[in-house]
Design a protein around this motif. Structure first.
Motif, short mmCIF file in Angstrom:
data_model
loop_
_atom_site.label_atom_id
_atom_site.label_comp_id
_atom_site.label_asym_id
_atom_site.label_seq_id
_atom_site.Cartn_x
_atom_site.Cartn_y
_atom_site.Cartn_z
N ASN A 124 -0.77 37.44 -25.21
CA ASN A 124 0.25 36.42 -24.94
C ASN A 124 1.61 36.84 -25.49
O ASN A 124 2.63 36.69 -24.82
N THR A 125 1.63 37.37 -26.70
CA THR A 125 2.89 37.82 -27.29
C THR A 125 3.48 38.97 -26.50
O THR A 125 4.69 39.01 -26.24
N PHE A 126 2.65 39.91 -26.08
CA PHE A 126 3.12 41.04 -25.28
C PHE A 126 3.75 40.56 -23.98
O PHE A 126 4.84 41.01 -23.60
N LEU A 127 3.08 39.65 -23.29
CA LEU A 127 3.62 39.14 -22.03
C LEU A 127 4.91 38.34 -22.23
O LEU A 127 5.83 38.44 -21.42
N ALA A 128 4.99 37.59 -23.33
CA ALA A 128 6.22 36.84 -23.61
C ALA A 128 7.39 37.77 -23.90
O ALA A 128 8.51 37.52 -23.45
N VAL A 129 7.14 38.86 -24.63
CA VAL A 129 8.20 39.82 -24.92
C VAL A 129 8.64 40.52 -23.64
O VAL A 129 9.84 40.73 -23.42
N GLN A 130 7.70 40.86 -22.77
CA GLN A 130 8.06 41.49 -21.50
C GLN A 130 8.92 40.55 -20.66
O GLN A 130 9.91 40.98 -20.05
#
Length: 175
Positions: free
Chosen positions: A134-140
């Protein structure tokens, strides 16, 4: 004074001869077995786990993570290295965590350490993995929105600089 027969056991423990003879000792045998906690002594590998489906998958995961880590370390130079560093971190982390889990389950340490609730531990790892994705997708998404915003600001600035008709303070030199 105690006789030699009574000194067979440890202090506070009945000797074997007094238990058999039924002597008038306050220490009588019980029906509950006395567990001798040896800690981690006597560790043995569980070949049934390693031959089973879960053990074979865990061994394959460790081998593949090691191969991935070795392959990523052979790269000498890169231009944008962010993806390379991320892959290096993931492959090394996968090798270490999976290796520890393989050792833990193949030596049956998860049965010898009852203080840890293993079901909750596995659930915690899964929850952490979901939060990481979830954090990775939010940063992307955040990076993409910043890139799109900076591109639209550039286009807006160029079009406003060409629009001199609506601004009388700017004089046209070509007329």
């Amino acid at each position: 004074m105690r006789s030699g027969e009574e000194l067979d056991g440890f202090e506070g423990e009945a000797s074997s001869t007094s238990m058999i003879s039924g002597a008038s000792s306050p220490y009588q045998p019980t029906t509950e077995p006395v567990s001798q906690r040896r800690g981690l002594a006597g560790l043995r590998c569980d070949p049934d786990y390693l031959r089973g489906a879960l053990g074979c998958l865990k061994v394959a995961q460790v081998i593949l993570a090691l191969i991935a880590f070795i392959c990523i370390e052979t790269i000498m130079e890169c231009s944008p290295c962010e993806g390379l560093y991320f892959f290096e971190f993931v492959s090394c982390s996968a090798f270490v965590v999976t290796g520890v889990l393989l050792i833990l389950f193949s030596l049956n340490l998860h049965m010898r350490i009852p203080q840890i609730n293993w079901n909750l531990t596995i659930f915690g790892f899964l929850a952490t993995a979901v939060y990481a994705v979830n954090t990775f997708l939010a940063v992307q998404k955040w990076r993409l929105s910043i890139h799109q915003q900076s591109a639209s600001d550039y286009i807006r600035a160029r079009t406003e600089s060409r629009d001199v008709d609506g601004r009388p303070e700017i004089q046209r030199l070509d007329t």
